[in-house]
Write an enzyme that holds these catalytic residues in place. Structure first.
Site, short mmCIF file in Angstrom:
data_model
loop_
_atom_site.label_atom_id
_atom_site.label_comp_id
_atom_site.label_asym_id
_atom_site.label_seq_id
_atom_site.Cartn_x
_atom_site.Cartn_y
_atom_site.Cartn_z
N ASP A 154 0.85 -1.19 0.00
CA ASP A 154 0.00 0.00 0.00
C ASP A 154 0.89 1.25 0.00
O ASP A 154 1.67 1.46 0.93
CB ASP A 154 -0.89 -0.02 1.24
CG ASP A 154 -2.06 0.94 1.15
OD1 ASP A 154 -2.09 1.75 0.21
OD2 ASP A 154 -2.95 0.87 2.01
N ASP A 156 -3.28 2.57 -5.72
CA ASP A 156 -2.23 2.64 -4.70
C ASP A 156 -2.05 1.38 -3.88
O ASP A 156 -1.30 1.40 -2.90
CB ASP A 156 -2.51 3.82 -3.76
CG ASP A 156 -3.86 3.68 -3.05
OD1 ASP A 156 -4.71 2.91 -3.55
OD2 ASP A 156 -4.06 4.33 -2.02
N GLU A 157 -2.69 0.27 -4.23
CA GLU A 157 -2.53 -0.93 -3.43
C GLU A 157 -2.74 -2.18 -4.25
O GLU A 157 -3.43 -2.16 -5.27
CB GLU A 157 -3.47 -0.92 -2.23
CG GLU A 157 -4.94 -0.85 -2.59
CD GLU A 157 -5.84 -0.92 -1.38
OE1 GLU A 157 -5.56 -1.73 -0.46
OE2 GLU A 157 -6.84 -0.16 -1.34
#
Length: 416
Positions: free
Chosen positions: A21, A115-116
């Site tokens: 993350d 983002d992850e």
């Protein structure tokens, strides 16, 4: 910062799942783009009266600013903050680079958002070592390739790996050894479990449930009566770490769409027509970029009292053509009462297919379709000269073409 329960096995007999993350993703990209912002409270989101925060740097979080907070509240909490509109193309480009780094470690990567992602690194231990060592390899490669910071959690299940990555932030690693997972999970507040929202939390607290261990010890039937059998089964599975979900390398897109929350309620049908055309252009470009076509066009409208309606139409043939999508969406808008004004307008497509996946789409792949050739030519111009280089005449104004969203925000969370 690295922490591990006891992850010393180089050849585990169980799955090794990592959840990676990126820290304060949108804000971090902006700080890399403009080094003068490093160390400053950077807040990315909609800048209008109805804007919301998408991401805040850790400097801004010290003032209580967090994602999903109304921008007006964030300005009061952090008056000296640097407020920036989102630049999704920049975030997407950074995300693509990060995913390439992840896939250099394992092909089993499941993106969750920009983002992850989950990574199954079970097969990478022989080459790269333990899960902690692999996590540090990931972090170093991401930092070298992009300058971004990624926090990593690890466990034998996806649910627990994601919880561990939250506790690893900022800028850390937390990998749980299999024999440490139960103890870690039991002591967590029950609100950390996926699916426990405010209403469910109140019901659990009435049962005296404060931790995951409390939940697992409830008498038979008590949880069913409190939250319903389906929800009870889900929560008990998470509370006992019974999560056998695999890392899925292909996540099927269910819809592609864009929507706009207006700074002021819009009553003008003419203005709403222009907005539909703009949104359809963005949707069509995303479909073509993903190699998809859509059978269904959906129009979404929200009124000032937050009541929301949707209208949809399924086409005889799937499309990725902006003119077709906007034409259908405009017809749907004609059946919507706009006299009260609209707070939000959205255009989306569903029933997606890969281009050429069905007989109906074969003709769209041919080189003789003038509209198809025009769309691809316009895409090339936008790739070279920017999104506002060319577009429908209806979107032209004194300031040029209004193609991109300005002053509002939609998309994934900009990173914890």
């Amino acid at each position: 910062m690295s922490r591990a329960g006891a992850d010393d096995e180089a050849r585990p007999t169980t799955r090794s799942i990592l959840h990676a993350d990126l820290d304060a993703f949108f804000a971090s990209v902006e700080q890399l783009h403009d080094p003068s912002l490093v160390g400053q409270p950077v807040i990315v989101g909609g800048l209008g009266n109805r804007g919301v925060v998408a991401a805040a740097s850790y400097e801004a979080r010290r003032f209580g600013v967090h994602s999903a907070m109304p921008t007006a509240h964030a300005r009061r909490a952090c008056p000296d903050g640097v407020f920036l509109p989102p630049r999704f193309e920049a975030y997407s480009e950074a995300s693509r680079t990060v995913l390439e780094v992840f896939r250099s470690v394992t092909p089993l990567v499941e993106p969750l958002a920009l983002d992850e992602a989950f990574l199954d690194v079970t097969g990478a231990h022989r080459l790269l070592g333990s899960s902690v060592e692999i996590a540090e390899v990931l972090r170093e490669r991401v930092r070298t390739a992009t300058g971004l910071v990624v926090s990593v959690g690890g466990a034998t299940t996806k649910h627990l790996a994601k919880l561990a990555s939250q506790d690893a932030k900022p800028d850390g690693v937390l990998v749980l050894a299999p024999d440490a997972e139960a103890g870690y999970l039991e002591q967590l507040p029950v609100g950390r479990l996926w699916g426990v929202g405010p209403a469910t939390l109140v019901k659990l607290e009435r049962l005296g449930v404060g931790t995951v261990a409390d939940l697992a010890r409830l008498p038979d039937g008590a949880l069913d009566r409190a939250v319903g059998p389906g929800r009870a089964e889900h929560l008990l599975s998470l509370a006992t770490n019974a999560d056998d979900r695999r890392v899925e390398t292909v996540r099927e897109a269910k819809s592609v769409g864009h929507e706009e929350t207006f700074a002021r309620d819009v009553h003008s049908r003419r203005a709403l027509h222009a907005e539909v055309v703009r949104l359809a252009e963005l949707v069509a470009r995303r479909l073509r970029s993903a190699g998809l076509v859509a059978r269904t066009v959906v129009l979404k409208a929200r009124y000032p009292d937050f009541s929301t309606i949707t209208r949809s139409r399924t086409l005889t043939e799937p499309t990725d053509h902006a003119a077709t999508i906007s034409s259908v969406a405009l017809e749907l808008l004609d059946d919507v009462d706009v006299g009260r004004g609209l707070r939000l307008l959205g255009v989306s497509t569903s029933n997606l297919l890969e281009r050429g996946a069905s007989q109906e789409t074969l003709d769209l792949d041919g080189g003789d379709d003038p509209s198809r050739r025009l769309d691809l030519a316009l895409d090339e111009l936008r790739d070279r000269f920017g999104e506002e280089a060319v577009g429908p005449a209806r979107l032209a104004g004194p300031g040029g073409l209004r193609v991109q969203r300005r002053g509002s925000l939609y998309g994934p969370d900009g990173g914890r």
